[in-house]
Design a protein around this motif. Structure first.
Motif, PDB file in Angstrom:
ATOM      1  N   UNK A 126      59.382  -5.611  31.633  1.00  0.00           N
ATOM      2  CA  UNK A 126      59.318  -5.353  33.072  1.00  0.00           C
ATOM      3  C   UNK A 126      59.226  -3.864  33.391  1.00  0.00           C
ATOM      4  N   UNK A 127      59.058  -3.048  32.362  1.00  0.00           N
ATOM      5  CA  UNK A 127      59.109  -1.601  32.559  1.00  0.00           C
ATOM      6  C   UNK A 127      58.052  -1.104  33.534  1.00  0.00           C
ATOM      7  N   UNK A 128      56.807  -1.530  33.364  1.00  0.00           N
ATOM      8  CA  UNK A 128      55.760  -1.026  34.234  1.00  0.00           C
ATOM      9  C   UNK A 128      55.842  -1.607  35.644  1.00  0.00           C
ATOM     10  N   UNK A 129      56.491  -2.744  35.792  1.00  0.00           N
ATOM     11  CA  UNK A 129      56.746  -3.239  37.142  1.00  0.00           C
ATOM     12  C   UNK A 129      57.708  -2.307  37.868  1.00  0.00           C
ATOM     13  N   UNK A 130      58.717  -1.825  37.143  1.00  0.00           N
ATOM     14  CA  UNK A 130      59.664  -0.862  37.717  1.00  0.00           C
ATOM     15  C   UNK A 130      58.943   0.425  38.096  1.00  0.00           C
ATOM     16  N   UNK A 131      58.122   0.944  37.191  1.00  0.00           N
ATOM     17  CA  UNK A 131      57.360   2.162  37.474  1.00  0.00           C
ATOM     18  C   UNK A 131      56.479   1.968  38.702  1.00  0.00           C
ATOM     19  N   UNK A 132      55.824   0.811  38.781  1.00  0.00           N
ATOM     20  CA  UNK A 132      54.942   0.518  39.915  1.00  0.00           C
ATOM     21  C   UNK A 132      55.710   0.473  41.230  1.00  0.00           C
ATOM     22  N   UNK A 133      56.886  -0.128  41.215  1.00  0.00           N
ATOM     23  CA  UNK A 133      57.685  -0.221  42.434  1.00  0.00           C
ATOM     24  C   UNK A 133      58.172   1.157  42.884  1.00  0.00           C
ATOM     25  N   UNK A 134      58.585   1.991  41.928  1.00  0.00           N
ATOM     26  CA  UNK A 134      58.996   3.352  42.280  1.00  0.00           C
ATOM     27  C   UNK A 134      57.832   4.094  42.935  1.00  0.00           C
ATOM     28  N   UNK A 135      56.667   4.003  42.325  1.00  0.00           N
ATOM     29  CA  UNK A 135      55.486   4.679  42.860  1.00  0.00           C
ATOM     30  C   UNK A 135      55.115   4.136  44.239  1.00  0.00           C
ATOM     31  N   UNK A 136      55.256   2.847  44.430  1.00  0.00           N
ATOM     32  CA  UNK A 136      54.859   2.225  45.703  1.00  0.00           C
ATOM     33  C   UNK A 136      55.672   2.750  46.874  1.00  0.00           C
ATOM     34  N   UNK A 137      56.989   2.896  46.682  1.00  0.00           N
ATOM     35  CA  UNK A 137      57.833   3.261  47.824  1.00  0.00           C
ATOM     36  C   UNK A 137      57.866   4.770  48.077  1.00  0.00           C
ATOM     37  N   UNK A 138      57.447   5.580  47.089  1.00  0.00           N
ATOM     38  CA  UNK A 138      57.450   7.030  47.269  1.00  0.00           C
ATOM     39  C   UNK A 138      56.148   7.467  47.944  1.00  0.00           C
ATOM     40  N   UNK A 139      56.273   8.215  49.016  1.00  0.00           N
ATOM     41  CA  UNK A 139      55.078   8.657  49.738  1.00  0.00           C
ATOM     42  C   UNK A 139      54.309   9.695  48.940  1.00  0.00           C
ATOM     43  N   UNK A 140      53.044   9.835  49.229  1.00  0.00           N
ATOM     44  CA  UNK A 140      52.267  10.917  48.637  1.00  0.00           C
ATOM     45  C   UNK A 140      52.834  12.257  49.115  1.00  0.00           C
ATOM     46  N   UNK A 141      53.077  13.156  48.189  1.00  0.00           N
ATOM     47  CA  UNK A 141      53.744  14.412  48.513  1.00  0.00           C
ATOM     48  C   UNK A 141      55.242  14.348  48.356  1.00  0.00           C
TER      49      UNK A 141
END
Length: 223
Positions: A126-141
């Motif tokens: 599930x590691x890349x799912x975690x990475x994807x979720x972190x990236x999703x909620x963090x805004x650009x910048x």
């Protein structure tokens, strides 16, 4: 998908960790917190901050004390930690859960995401799912701060606090997972001895962690 390791944290290990590490959160000082110092040193002024595995929310409470108008959100699997946090830190918004599911938070809604000692116990399935979720909620910048066990050599060890099946912990250079995408840039990193919490340049990777500050910029590499 096998989520036994995640389920073990939800069912008992997160509560057990909270109780094993009482001295950490009872003796917390924001003046000695490298994460808080990074936020101040870089002149960050966030409106929304999420900490994944926030324990009782002591760090988020410190963020709130620095930025009165900032909304702080904590994701935590331990019911006992959340109960303590709700009683002592009413300014923190708690959600019970694990890092593979951040659906309580909207896309690009966070200015800072803090991930403290989480990635090393995430099952690799599930590691890349975690990475994807972190990236999703963090805004650009936005800013990503990772605190985790660190090793330039990838290490896999049995996680001894879970006994009914074989669980593992994984030590590696976690900021590379994000910087390899060319969508994140490493702005700051320090390496510390886990036992003494002091800066450490030794080759003892078995007792070392790092604090990394990265900026998300999805267009910088394509200019």
């Amino acid at each position: 998908m096998d989520n036994k390791q995640r389920d073990a944290f939800l069912q008992y290990e997160a509560d057990a960790w909270f109780n094993r590490n009482k001295e950490v959160w009872l003796n917390y000082s924001k003046d000695n917190d490298p994460v808080i110092n990074l936020v101040k040193d870089y002149g960050l002024n966030p409106e929304n901050v999420l900490e994944i595995a926030c324990s009782a929310g002591y760090r988020l409470n410190a963020v709130k004390s620095l930025f009165r108008d900032c909304s702080v959100f904590g994701l935590e699997p331990s019911q006992e930690a959340i109960k303590y946090g709700q009683e002592h830190f009413p300014g923190v918004n708690f959600t019970r859960g694990t890092a593979d599911d951040l659906t309580s938070f909207e896309d690009g809604s966070m200015d800072i995401v803090i991930v403290g000692f989480v990635l090393y116990v995430i099952d690799r399935s599930t590691f890349f799912k975690v990475v994807s979720e972190i990236d999703r909620v963090l805004r650009n910048g936005g800013i990503l701060i990772i605190i985790d066990f660190f090793s330039e050599t990838v290490l896999k060890n049995v996680y001894q606090h879970i006994s009914e099946f074989t669980a593992f912990s994984f030590k590696q250079n976690y900021d590379e997972v994000f910087t390899a995408s060319k969508l994140y840039y490493l702005l700051d990193k320090s390496t510390r001895n886990h036992s003494e919490k002091k800066l450490d340049a030794s080759e003892n990777y078995y007792d070392k962690y790092s604090v990394s500050l990265l900026k998300k910029d999805i267009s910088a590499s394509y200019k």
